[in-house]
Design a protein around this motif. Structure first.
Motif, PDB file in Angstrom:
ATOM      1  N   ASP A  38       0.850  -1.179   0.000  1.00 15.62           N
ATOM      2  CA  ASP A  38       0.000   0.000   0.000  1.00 15.62           C
ATOM      3  C   ASP A  38       0.892   1.238   0.000  1.00 15.62           C
ATOM      4  N   LYS A  39       0.326   2.378   0.294  1.00 17.12           N
ATOM      5  CA  LYS A  39       1.076   3.634   0.248  1.00 17.12           C
ATOM      6  C   LYS A  39       2.114   3.748   1.354  1.00 17.12           C
ATOM      7  N   THR A  40       2.027   2.931   2.404  1.00 16.02           N
ATOM      8  CA  THR A  40       3.033   3.013   3.470  1.00 16.02           C
ATOM      9  C   THR A  40       4.191   2.051   3.226  1.00 16.02           C
ATOM     10  N   GLY A  41       3.892   0.806   2.867  1.00 11.35           N
ATOM     11  CA  GLY A  41       4.949  -0.177   2.639  1.00 11.35           C
ATOM     12  C   GLY A  41       5.634  -0.006   1.302  1.00 11.35           C
ATOM     13  N   GLY A  42       4.925   0.551   0.327  1.00 11.26           N
ATOM     14  CA  GLY A  42       5.470   0.704  -1.019  1.00 11.26           C
ATOM     15  C   GLY A  42       6.727   1.548  -1.099  1.00 11.26           C
ATOM     16  N   PRO A  43       6.716   2.769  -0.541  1.00 12.34           N
ATOM     17  CA  PRO A  43       7.921   3.603  -0.622  1.00 12.34           C
ATOM     18  C   PRO A  43       9.144   2.971   0.051  1.00 12.34           C
ATOM     19  N   ALA A  44       8.942   2.289   1.158  1.00  8.54           N
ATOM     20  CA  ALA A  44      10.070   1.625   1.816  1.00  8.54           C
ATOM     21  C   ALA A  44      10.616   0.518   0.913  1.00  8.54           C
ATOM     22  N   PHE A  45       9.715  -0.199   0.238  1.00  9.41           N
ATOM     23  CA  PHE A  45      10.155  -1.259  -0.675  1.00  9.41           C
ATOM     24  C   PHE A  45      10.902  -0.679  -1.876  1.00  9.41           C
ATOM     25  N   THR A  46      10.342   0.358  -2.492  1.00 13.72           N
ATOM     26  CA  THR A  46      11.008   0.909  -3.667  1.00 13.72           C
ATOM     27  C   THR A  46      12.361   1.511  -3.323  1.00 13.72           C
ATOM     28  N   SER A  47      12.509   2.044  -2.111  1.00 14.28           N
ATOM     29  CA  SER A  47      13.827   2.569  -1.723  1.00 14.28           C
ATOM     30  C   SER A  47      14.840   1.430  -1.601  1.00 14.28           C
ATOM     31  N   LEU A  48      14.365   0.236  -1.301  1.00 14.60           N
ATOM     32  CA  LEU A  48      15.245  -0.931  -1.203  1.00 14.60           C
ATOM     33  C   LEU A  48      15.802  -1.326  -2.563  1.00 14.60           C
ATOM     34  N   ILE A  49      14.974  -1.237  -3.608  1.00 15.44           N
ATOM     35  CA  ILE A  49      15.440  -1.656  -4.931  1.00 15.44           C
ATOM     36  C   ILE A  49      16.077  -0.519  -5.725  1.00 15.44           C
ATOM     37  N   LYS A  50      15.845   0.725  -5.295  1.00 15.10           N
ATOM     38  CA  LYS A  50      16.411   1.873  -6.003  1.00 15.10           C
ATOM     39  C   LYS A  50      17.933   1.816  -5.958  1.00 15.10           C
ATOM     40  N   GLY A  51      18.533   1.879  -7.112  1.00 16.40           N
ATOM     41  CA  GLY A  51      19.985   1.902  -7.193  1.00 16.40           C
ATOM     42  C   GLY A  51      20.669   0.577  -6.900  1.00 16.40           C
ATOM     43  N   ASN A  52      19.897  -0.490  -6.681  1.00 15.87           N
ATOM     44  CA  ASN A  52      20.499  -1.790  -6.426  1.00 15.87           C
ATOM     45  C   ASN A  52      21.062  -2.320  -7.735  1.00 15.87           C
ATOM     46  N   LYS A  53      22.363  -2.495  -7.812  1.00 16.37           N
ATOM     47  CA  LYS A  53      23.018  -2.952  -9.045  1.00 16.37           C
ATOM     48  C   LYS A  53      23.422  -4.418  -8.981  1.00 16.37           C
ATOM     49  N   VAL A  54      22.984  -5.129  -7.939  1.00 15.00           N
ATOM     50  CA  VAL A  54      23.287  -6.567  -7.866  1.00 15.00           C
ATOM     51  C   VAL A  54      22.029  -7.424  -7.841  1.00 15.00           C
ATOM     52  N   LEU A  55      20.859  -6.796  -7.760  1.00 12.44           N
ATOM     53  CA  LEU A  55      19.603  -7.538  -7.725  1.00 12.44           C
ATOM     54  C   LEU A  55      19.419  -8.297  -9.033  1.00 12.44           C
ATOM     55  N   ARG A  56      19.307  -9.622  -8.944  1.00 11.50           N
ATOM     56  CA  ARG A  56      19.188 -10.454 -10.141  1.00 11.50           C
ATOM     57  C   ARG A  56      17.785 -11.003 -10.331  1.00 11.50           C
ATOM     58  N   THR A  57      17.075 -11.281  -9.244  1.00  9.98           N
ATOM     59  CA  THR A  57      15.752 -11.894  -9.330  1.00  9.98           C
ATOM     60  C   THR A  57      14.767 -11.128  -8.466  1.00  9.98           C
ATOM     61  N   LEU A  58      13.623 -10.796  -9.049  1.00  6.71           N
ATOM     62  CA  LEU A  58      12.577 -10.083  -8.343  1.00  6.71           C
ATOM     63  C   LEU A  58      11.251 -10.773  -8.637  1.00  6.71           C
ATOM     64  N   LEU A  59      10.628 -11.325  -7.590  1.00  5.10           N
ATOM     65  CA  LEU A  59       9.392 -12.092  -7.748  1.00  5.10           C
ATOM     66  C   LEU A  59       8.253 -11.392  -7.015  1.00  5.10           C
ATOM     67  N   PHE A  60       7.233 -10.998  -7.776  1.00  5.60           N
ATOM     68  CA  PHE A  60       6.067 -10.302  -7.235  1.00  5.60           C
ATOM     69  C   PHE A  60       4.795 -11.126  -7.367  1.00  5.60           C
ATOM     70  N   ASP A  61       4.882 -12.384  -7.733  1.00  3.98           N
ATOM     71  CA  ASP A  61       3.711 -13.190  -8.080  1.00  3.98           C
ATOM     72  C   ASP A  61       2.576 -13.040  -7.075  1.00  3.98           C
ATOM     73  N   ASN A  62       1.379 -12.797  -7.616  1.00  2.23           N
ATOM     74  CA  ASN A  62       0.141 -12.707  -6.828  1.00  2.23           C
ATOM     75  C   ASN A  62       0.193 -11.672  -5.714  1.00  2.23           C
ATOM     76  N   SER A  63       0.965 -10.631  -5.912  1.00  5.49           N
ATOM     77  CA  SER A  63       1.000  -9.533  -4.944  1.00  5.49           C
ATOM     78  C   SER A  63      -0.038  -8.487  -5.329  1.00  5.49           C
ATOM     79  N   THR A  64      -0.378  -7.646  -4.373  1.00  3.13           N
ATOM     80  CA  THR A  64      -1.345  -6.576  -4.593  1.00  3.13           C
ATOM     81  C   THR A  64      -0.639  -5.249  -4.369  1.00  3.13           C
ATOM     82  N   PHE A  65      -0.792  -4.342  -5.319  1.00  2.00           N
ATOM     83  CA  PHE A  65      -0.117  -3.055  -5.254  1.00  2.00           C
ATOM     84  C   PHE A  65      -1.114  -1.924  -5.425  1.00  2.00           C
TER      85      PHE A  65
END
Length: 192
Positions: A38-65
């Protein structure tokens, strides 16, 4: 590092969990399937992936955004050259703005090897927006489009994208998808 966030988030909010993760420079696999953003957990999550240059796999299956979070994630993933696998199976890309954002994110991640988009598109038009993104897929080996409304326009858009690009596709999953044999045969033999 691997993080697997499951349904058992009863005591902490996603904001508390993602806000506490300090391994964004070493995180290679992130599975948040089945989560609610939701609007509270989303920004914290996106800050985690922002600028990550080693992230190889991202799985969002059946998530709600929320729409805002889904758009922000697409923006953060643009140009991430380390990402080789992404799966959004079951995540509804249900409006034109979201589809355009994800088309841009997918087209600017030319090193994706596996893309899961099963049960994502609620209309043929929405898939037709995303399909051209695969023209820039330099390493795509697996594309899951199962349980979608592709139709003739969507499938032709995919065919065009894969023939324009330097396709390396080895596996195309289109289970439970309405397709005519007349559309399907030219895709494999290159004639109409």
């Amino acid at each position: 590092s691997t993080w697997d966030i499951s349904y058992n988030l009863m005591t902490k909010t996603l904001s508390e969990i993602f806000g506490g993760i300090r391994v964004h420079r070493t995180l290679k696999i992130l599975n948040v399937s089945g989560s609610i953003f939701d609007k509270t957990g989303g920004p914290a999550f996106t800050s985690l992936i922002k600028g990550n240059k080693v992230l190889r796999t991202l799985l969002f299956d059946n998530s709600t955004f929320s729409k805002e979070v889904l758009l922000d994630i697409a923006v953060q993933l643009k140009g991430n050259s380390s990402l080789t696998k992404i799966s959004l199976c079951g995540v509804k890309l249900k409006d034109e703005e979201i589809c355009k954002a994800w088309a841009s994110a997918l087209s600017e991640n030319g090193y994706l090897e596996e893309v899961g988009l099963g049960s994502c598109f609620v209309s043929i038009e929405h898939f037709s927006i995303v399909a051209p993104a695969f023209a820039k897929a330099k390493a795509l080996k697996l594309l899951d489009l199962s349980d979608n409304k592709l139709g003739e326009p969507g499938f032709k858009a995919l065919q065009g994208a894969l023939t324009r690009g330097s396709s390396t596709l080895e596996r195309l999953e289109i289970r439970n998808t309405e397709l005519s044999l007349l559309i399907f045969v030219p895709f494999f033999y290159g004639t109409e």
